[in-house]
Design an enzyme around this catalytic site. Sequence first.
Site, short mmCIF file in Angstrom:
data_model
loop_
_atom_site.label_atom_id
_atom_site.label_comp_id
_atom_site.label_asym_id
_atom_site.label_seq_id
_atom_site.Cartn_x
_atom_site.Cartn_y
_atom_site.Cartn_z
N TYR A 1 38.33 48.91 30.17
CA TYR A 1 38.17 48.49 31.40
C TYR A 1 37.95 47.12 31.54
CZ TYR A 1 36.83 53.68 31.59
OH TYR A 1 36.72 54.96 31.37
N HIS B 1 38.45 57.34 23.11
CA HIS B 1 38.93 57.47 24.42
C HIS B 1 39.92 58.42 24.55
CE1 HIS B 1 38.73 54.50 28.04
NE2 HIS B 1 38.94 55.92 28.58
N SER C 1 35.65 61.71 36.64
CA SER C 1 36.58 62.04 37.72
C SER C 1 35.84 63.74 38.38
CB SER C 1 37.98 62.43 37.61
OG SER C 1 38.40 61.16 36.94
N PRO C 2 34.70 63.57 38.57
CA PRO C 2 34.01 64.75 39.06
C PRO C 2 34.12 65.00 40.49
CG PRO C 2 32.40 63.15 38.85
CD PRO C 2 33.58 62.63 38.13
#
Length: 328
Positions: A56, A130, A208-209
């Site tokens: 990131y 990841h 990503s909820p």
Amino acid sequence: METRTLGKDLTVTAIGLGCMGFSHGYGKPTDVDEAVKTIRAAYDMGYRFFDTAEIYQGTNPDGSINYNEELVGKALHDVRDQVVIATKFGIAAHEGTGIKVDSSPKTIRKSVEGSLKRLNTDHIDLYYQHRIDPNVEPETVAKVMQELMDEGKITHWGISEANEDYLRRANAVCKVTAVQNRYSMMYREYEALFPVLEELNIGLVAFSPLANGLLTGQIKQSSFSDKDLRNKMPQFTPEALEKNKELLALLDKIAADHDATPAQISLAWMVNKKPYIVPIPGSRHLNRIEDNLKAAQIKMTPEEVAQIDKALDAVPMSEVFGGTKIEK
């Protein structure tokens, strides 16, 4: 703040903060000082579980690299013993429409040292692979994780986008604490993994909820800035936004019943579904960060959760972004 336990003994807040968006994926990075201030404010309001990754990163206006791990490290350094920090290794680069993965033991060791330095800490609480590397056996990765635990560099480990076979094989070598998989009202494929998680006592950290923001009900048209990943996500096309109106209307109705927002209902639904699910929604905005945290206070009965599941099975919805392919 309500807490829950991932795996055997990792206590986290029932909702965590996904920090990716401060640096990566949603247009230009947030100003460094502002990002640090916001992450620290999240701690002050009750968050104790923070998620980042070595990959990131973005570019600041002066051309320097905006490392997300550095933001997290700066914001939480003086309260380090009061928080759980999760970070990730294994994505070497983004290449066009795919990602390049590398989970070789040599790369893992290089990655953990880099993350420890950027986070300004002597240990990582939850260290995820990841993405699965098809060229490295799960037993090999798990062996390195055990070595890092023995050395005190990490205390727990997990796997992102895990499948059953890989998870079982890895867990047999070194106990897995959590999987971090995509999960939302629009992406429920990993519910098939629930029995395995329960059998092995492994938590699910849901990324990503909110379906990259769609389930907030606030996105009425796809007008994102340049380099925003949502420009290429199927749930944000004009046709998809039209198709998803019934889904959002369902969320609005449930939210009204609980005096809550659609985003809060989306999070509360999964928190109430299983005691080992911890969503990690991300936002740059303090009001939304605070609202997300309050979702853990919303109580739903098993019957209500089942009714919502049934409604979701019936309501029309568009395709939703399911991840980036791995370049072989």
